[in-house]
Design a protein around this motif. Structure first.
Motif, short mmCIF file in Angstrom:
data_model
loop_
_atom_site.label_atom_id
_atom_site.label_comp_id
_atom_site.label_asym_id
_atom_site.label_seq_id
_atom_site.Cartn_x
_atom_site.Cartn_y
_atom_site.Cartn_z
N ASP A 188 -5.97 5.97 -9.78
CA ASP A 188 -6.58 7.30 -9.75
C ASP A 188 -6.43 7.92 -8.36
N TYR A 189 -5.95 9.15 -8.34
CA TYR A 189 -5.72 9.83 -7.07
C TYR A 189 -7.00 9.97 -6.28
N ASP A 190 -8.03 10.53 -6.89
CA ASP A 190 -9.27 10.82 -6.17
C ASP A 190 -9.97 9.56 -5.69
N GLU A 191 -9.90 8.50 -6.46
CA GLU A 191 -10.59 7.27 -6.10
C GLU A 191 -9.76 6.39 -5.18
N ASP A 192 -8.46 6.26 -5.45
CA ASP A 192 -7.64 5.26 -4.77
C ASP A 192 -6.96 5.75 -3.50
N VAL A 193 -6.53 7.01 -3.47
CA VAL A 193 -5.76 7.48 -2.31
C VAL A 193 -6.57 7.43 -1.02
N PRO A 194 -7.83 7.91 -0.99
CA PRO A 194 -8.58 7.80 0.27
C PRO A 194 -8.71 6.36 0.76
N LYS A 195 -8.87 5.41 -0.17
CA LYS A 195 -8.97 4.01 0.22
C LYS A 195 -7.64 3.50 0.77
N LEU A 196 -6.54 3.86 0.12
CA LEU A 196 -5.22 3.45 0.62
C LEU A 196 -4.96 4.05 2.00
N PHE A 197 -5.32 5.31 2.18
CA PHE A 197 -5.08 6.01 3.43
C PHE A 197 -5.82 5.33 4.58
N GLY A 198 -7.01 4.77 4.30
CA GLY A 198 -7.81 4.14 5.34
C GLY A 198 -7.67 2.64 5.41
N SER A 199 -6.71 2.08 4.71
CA SER A 199 -6.53 0.63 4.66
C SER A 199 -5.27 0.20 5.41
N MET A 200 -4.89 -1.04 5.20
CA MET A 200 -3.65 -1.55 5.79
C MET A 200 -2.45 -0.75 5.29
N CYS A 201 -2.54 -0.18 4.09
CA CYS A 201 -1.43 0.64 3.57
C CYS A 201 -1.22 1.86 4.47
N GLY A 202 -2.31 2.55 4.82
CA GLY A 202 -2.20 3.67 5.75
C GLY A 202 -1.77 3.23 7.12
N ALA A 203 -2.23 2.05 7.55
CA ALA A 203 -1.85 1.54 8.86
C ALA A 203 -0.35 1.26 8.94
N VAL A 204 0.22 0.70 7.86
CA VAL A 204 1.66 0.45 7.82
C VAL A 204 2.43 1.76 7.93
N MET A 205 2.01 2.76 7.17
CA MET A 205 2.67 4.06 7.23
C MET A 205 2.58 4.66 8.63
N ASN A 206 1.39 4.63 9.23
CA ASN A 206 1.21 5.20 10.55
C ASN A 206 2.03 4.47 11.61
N GLU A 207 2.07 3.15 11.51
CA GLU A 207 2.80 2.36 12.51
C GLU A 207 4.30 2.60 12.40
N GLU A 208 4.82 2.71 11.18
CA GLU A 208 6.24 3.01 11.03
C GLU A 208 6.55 4.38 11.62
N LEU A 209 5.69 5.36 11.37
CA LEU A 209 5.92 6.70 11.91
C LEU A 209 5.72 6.73 13.42
N ARG A 210 4.93 5.83 13.95
CA ARG A 210 4.81 5.74 15.40
C ARG A 210 6.12 5.24 16.01
N LEU A 211 6.68 4.20 15.42
CA LEU A 211 7.89 3.59 15.98
C LEU A 211 9.15 4.39 15.68
N ILE A 212 9.25 4.93 14.46
CA ILE A 212 10.44 5.69 14.08
C ILE A 212 9.99 7.02 13.48
N PRO A 213 9.59 7.96 14.34
CA PRO A 213 9.21 9.28 13.83
C PRO A 213 10.43 9.98 13.23
N PRO A 214 10.23 10.88 12.28
CA PRO A 214 11.38 11.54 11.65
C PRO A 214 12.30 12.23 12.66
N VAL A 215 11.69 12.91 13.64
CA VAL A 215 12.45 13.63 14.66
C VAL A 215 12.08 13.04 16.01
#
Length: 651
Positions: free
Chosen positions: A402-429
């Motif tokens: 469920d988008y409303d239930e699951d996405v905020p939890k994913l965003f604030g979990s290790m899943c969001g941390a993985v995304m943020n860390e990848e974008l820290r190391l290899i930003p698009p530009v």
């Protein structure tokens, strides 16, 4: 006759040398007066001629005595931002410095406060539109305009990027991720074998998502056995036209249209066919959307083309009004002078539609690809991600996510941390371009000191260095800053470095420019001003983390990309693990039956070392930074069947 020609050539050469010297002296004088640290190079490394031919000249320049060239030759390499990372700022002792050349002065910035000033004061530090003109492939758009014209485009293009429409992005991303995974592991869901084209498949997935969520066209994967016919009037399918155009986008952008049309070269023929065919498809979608609006129909979901049509003032009433001319009348600023007229030209509607695809698909695709690669190289982080996914999603089937239930939890979990860390190391530009107006120097506060950025100065917000600046990131060592460690984003209230900056800092007095910026950000058509990271994760100071840029010109599709990335990571790692393929060093049979722990450690170490080498040496930028020289094969295996799941990265 020859003597006159020789004299003319000599005269031109002398005139060019004098002009070059004068330009250099002018730029050097401005640098000396700026209060900024600087050094000089003999060529401007973003001159188009130099960009095309630098590989011819650099070997010759390297033959010169090292003492002549050692201070500047590395900076003639267009990819020096990636090779140097934060090193140059550290060596110079400043988080902002100028490179002076005859062609231009360029300011490189890795200071969060300076970045915030630059991105907030949009009139003082505008986008250098000359660098973006090539993106006007189908028409002017929100990326290639500035000032009043840009505000007009932004007002029309931002409405579809709403939280309500992200539900469709979520649903389609889950579907496409599952389809991509099935293509790797088969319908029986067994181990994938070596997958060499993970980057290309991630790019395909991202195109599928934006095509469906943005334009209502669902694309299928080869294993789905879809027999797509080429429509009448076309020579390529919708999917082939779009994918081929994007694969050849640099050829299309840099080659004059008359050459592209008439060139006998296969490269040009393929690129031109894709350009023409995709233009046809976009015009057909546009005409279909106008017909839909004219009949009073509406479509649920994001529907970017529909939003552009409606935002341009094309309504059921106007289309059915026989007196309406739909010929936009614009004032000198480029803004329609009458609200009763079409607010964007047909070309501008198509230009915005195309730039959404161009800018939108690579960011998400790159993040998905490199996240999987990093996690394969760091099994402990992968296990922690899977633990969080189990806690958030439990045993729910994919259809019940469920988008409303699951996405905020994913965003604030290790899943969001993985995304943020990848974008820290290899930003698009790696470098976000800004500038100062011609003849208008601009003041900046840098480490409490007032400095002056020269007029007509190019500015690069150096994301690769900024995201490794030790002032802003929790770290245990210099090497740790260069390493993929998503755990740094997981907040620990016991450590002050993990507190939110808004909890650490008192509000500072705001300038008139900043107050104006804040007021504009409250407008309905303004950018999404929510932080890039979840409140439950480490939140670096404003201006220090800018994978989607910052301020008014930040990416409209930021949330679109984040939702897509989170969905894909959740689908893959909830059921599967990703491992480095080692088949180049040991056979599958030996690995499964007789390889000892020491042998496994050795071959895994070799695969990881090669991955690290390619991440250092194989990266290159065209539109976004990608691994362009070499590929890393990965394997997808069911959780519990990993061969290297308990391996740790050697310290």
């Amino acid at each position: 006759m020859l003597s006159y020609v020789s004299l003319l050539a000599l005269g031109l050469a002398v005139a060019y040398a004098i002009h070059t010297y004068r330009c250099f002296q002018t730029n050097l004088t401005a640098a000396k007066q700026s209060g900024l640290k600087y050094f000089c190079t003999p060529f401007y490394n973003f001159n188009r001629f130099w960009l095309v031919t630098h590989q011819l000249w650099l070997p010759l320049l390297n033959l010169l005595p090292k003492q002549w060239t050692e201070t500047w030759i590395d900076y003639l390499q267009p990819e020096f931002i990636w090779s140097k990372l934060y090193g140059t700022f550290e060596n110079i002792g400043s988080d902002a410095f100028l490179i002076v050349s005859p062609g231009a002065n360029t300011l490189y910035v890795a200071d969060a406060e300076a970045v915030t000033q630059i991105t907030t004061r949009r009139n003082d530090f505008p986008k250098p539109l000359g660098m973006y003109a090539i993106l006007d492939l189908f028409g002017k758009n929100v990326v290639t305009t500035e000032g009043a014209v840009w505000r007009h485009h932004r007002k029309i293009t931002s409405p579809p990027f709403t939280e309500r429409n992200n539900h469709l992005v979520w649903t389609e991303s889950l579907h496409q991720a599952q389809s991509m995974l099935t293509g790797w592991v088969g319908k029986d869901g067994q181990e994938s074998g070596a997958v060499w084209d993970v980057a290309a498949q991630a790019m395909r997935l991202s195109l599928h998502v934006i095509s469906r969520a943005g334009f209502g066209v669902r694309l299928q994967w080869p294993h789905e056995d879809s027999q797509t016919q080429v429509p009448e009037g076309h020579t390529l399918t919708y999917k082939d036209a779009l994918s081929t155009l994007l694969e050849n986008i640099i050829v299309v952008l840099l080659t004059p249209r008359w050459i592209l049309t008439h060139s006998p070269l296969k490269l040009h023929k393929v690129a031109n066919e894709a350009f023409v065919e995709w233009g046809k498809y976009m015009r057909e979608m546009y005409r279909a959307k106008r017909a839909e609006v004219q009949s009073g129909e509406s479509r649920d979901g994001m529907d970017l083309m529909g939003a552009l049509v409606k935002g341009a003032g094309i309504t059921t009433e106007s289309l059915n009004d026989s007196t309406s001319s739909f010929s936009p009348e614009k004032n000198p600023n480029g803004i329609p002078s009458s609200p009763s007229k079409q607010l964007l030209t047909d070309e501008e509607i198509l230009g915005n539609a195309f730039v959404f695809i161009l800018a939108g698909h690579e960011t998400a695709a790159n993040t998905i690809h490199f996240s999987m690669l990093f996690l394969a190289m760091h099994p402990a982080s992968q296990r922690r991600l899977q633990t969080d996914l189990d806690a958030i999603l439990g045993s729910k089937p994919l259809s019940a996510w469920d988008y409303d239930e699951d996405v905020p939890k994913l965003f604030g979990s290790m899943c969001g941390a993985v995304m943020n860390e990848e974008l820290r190391l290899i930003p698009p530009v790696l470098g976000i371009p800004k500038s100062t107006p011609e003849g208008k120097p601009q003041g900046l506060t840098l480490d409490g000191k007032y400095v002056t950025v020269p007029g007509s100065c190019n500015i690069t917000l150096n994301t690769a260095a900024l995201h490794r600046n030790p002032k802003y990131w929790p770290h245990t060592s210099e090497q740790d800053l260069l390493t993929f460690r998503p755990e740094r984003w997981l907040r620990d209230p016991r450590h002050p470095q993990h507190q939110h900056p808004e909890e650490e800092q008192k509000p500072k007095p705001r300038s008139a420019n900043e107050k104006e910026a804040e007021a504009e950000e409250q407008e309905p058509e303004g950018p999404d001003t929510r932080p890039d990271t979840s409140a439950s994760l480490h939140r670096p100071p404003r201006g220090s983390y800018i994978p989607f840029s910052d301020g008014h010109r930040s990416c409209l599709g930021r949330r679109f990309a984040q939702i897509e990335i989170l969905a894909v990571l959740a689908v893959i790692f909830k059921t599967y693990s990703v491992e480095l393929d080692v088949s180049e060093y040991i056979s599958d049979a030996e690995l499964k039956t007789s390889a000892s722990r020491d042998v496994k450690t050795a071959v895994w170490g070799k695969a990881r070392a090669e991955s690290e080498r390619l991440l250092r040496e194989g990266m290159g930028t065209i539109i976004t930074v990608q691994m362009r020289r070499g590929r890393v094969p990965l394997r997808f295996v069911r959780r519990g069947e990993e061969k290297f799941g308990d391996f740790e990265v050697p310290t």
